[in-house]
Design an enzyme around this catalytic site. Structure first.
Site, short mmCIF file in Angstrom:
data_model
loop_
_atom_site.label_atom_id
_atom_site.label_comp_id
_atom_site.label_asym_id
_atom_site.label_seq_id
_atom_site.Cartn_x
_atom_site.Cartn_y
_atom_site.Cartn_z
CG HIS A 240 -1.94 1.28 1.08
ND1 HIS A 240 -1.88 2.32 1.68
CD2 HIS A 240 -3.36 1.01 0.77
CE1 HIS A 240 -2.80 3.14 1.44
NE2 HIS A 240 -3.69 2.35 0.84
CD GLU B 242 -5.33 1.93 -2.92
OE1 GLU B 242 -6.69 1.69 -2.51
OE2 GLU B 242 -4.48 1.80 -2.17
N GLY C 107 -7.48 9.34 -0.05
CA GLY C 107 -8.06 10.10 1.29
C GLY C 107 -7.97 11.39 0.66
N GLY D 180 -11.05 2.91 1.22
CA GLY D 180 -10.52 3.24 2.68
C GLY D 180 -11.63 4.01 3.55
P1 PGA Z 1 -9.40 6.18 0.50
O1 PGA Z 1 -8.33 5.04 0.66
O2 PGA Z 1 -10.67 5.28 -0.10
O3 PGA Z 1 -9.64 6.64 1.84
O4 PGA Z 1 -9.05 7.18 -0.54
C1 PGA Z 1 -8.04 3.94 -0.36
C2 PGA Z 1 -6.96 3.11 0.14
O5 PGA Z 1 -5.97 3.73 0.68
O6 PGA Z 1 -6.78 1.85 0.00
#
Ligand code: PGA
Length: 282
Positions: free
Chosen positions: A128, A200, A206, A267
């Site tokens: 990640h 990602e 986030g 997330g």
């Molecule tokens: P997010 O995170 O949905 O809060 O953007 C995704 C992740 O880090 O896997």
């Protein structure tokens, strides 16, 4: 037809009690939903509660209930009942957010594949971007972790993605190719049959900024191309590539129905049972 995977990455959120509450509310919302595979990845301390919650909700497994020693007569009726019970269950698997690549050893603070398997974990997120950013994860450690997970029979969800500066400098293709090639180094197609990849883009994690379905689909095509080079065309055709980065109930449908997107790694929006259930049912 690639079955989609909708996975929750809880990151460093939720105590075991909060995790228990989540499952109490979430599992009935996705009961009987078998269009997609659902995976929840809590922190290590909440895994036990998560596995127990899913087990309790689903009742005993078909094999338990069909055990001839437990059901000496009427095995057929028991079996049918078990199948119906299993259908009504909640198709939810539990994953971890990381693992160490060694089988065991003097690695303070770490957790290895056999420990995850022993508590009922089936999936594991690897590489990640937060681990790459804050904890020194490199393409090489991702490769070691991938090999270890595959060797143990865990389903790896390998994360790749570019940072904003790389996208702005038109380096996205190079970055994705490099991350994939190094992650897949000396991994055979046979060993990797369970592999899941998550695209990602770091600038979307986030931040509330989501890649458009077109941007995501382009990146997925690059990753699929790289998988074809490493493992062959047929493997690449069957590879599930998830999108992650500010997936929300409002944008889930557009993303999940875009070409080449085979699920989501979620997330923030996975912390709330209703919101995650809405994404699962996009
Ligand atoms: P997010 O995170 O949905 O809060 O953007 C995704 C992740 O880090 O896997």
């Amino acid at each position: 037809m690639r079955k989609k995977v909708i996975a929750a990455n809880w990151k460093m959120y939720k105590t075991p009690d909060q995790a228990k509450d989540f499952f109490h509310n979430f599992l009935p919302l996705v009961q009987g939903h078998d269009r997609d595979e659902i995976v929840v990845c809590p922190n290590y301390l909440a895994i036990d509660v998560a596995v127990a919650a899913v087990k309790a909700f689903n009742g005993s497994s078909i094999s338990d209930r069909c055990d001839p020693h437990q059901a000496p007569s009427g095995a057929r009726a028991v079996s049918e009942e078990a199948v119906i019970g299993a259908r009504k269950g909640s198709n939810v698997a539990i994953g971890a957010q990381d693992l160490h690549w060694e089988k065991e050893g003097a690695y303070t603070g770490e957790i290895c594949a056999s420990m995850l398997l022993a508590v009922g974990v089936t999936h594991v997120i690897i590489g990640h971007s937060e681990r790459r950013q804050h904890f020194g994860e490199t393409d090489d450690t991702v490769n070691l972790k991938l090999k270890s997970a595959l060797e143990a029979g865990l389903i790896p969800i390998v994360c790749v993605g570019e940072v904003l500066e790389e996208r702005e400098a038109s380096l996205t293709d190079d970055v994705l190719r490099r991350q994939c090639t190094r992650a897949f180094h000396k991994v055979s197609a046979k060993k990797a049959h369970n592999l899941v990849v998550a695209y990602e883009p770091v600038w979307a994690i986030g931040t509330g900024k989501t890649a458009t379905p077109e941007i995501a689909a382009d990146a997925h095509a690059i990753i699929r191309g790289e998988a074809a080079r490493s493992f062959g065309e047929e493997f690449a055709d069957n590879l599930r590539i998830l999108y992650g980065g500010s997936v929300k109930p409002e944008n889930a449908n557009a993303l999940m129905t875009a070409d080449g997107i085979d699920g989501a790694l979620v997330g923030g929006a996975s912390l709330d049972p209703k919101s995650f259930a809405a994404i699962v049912k996009y």
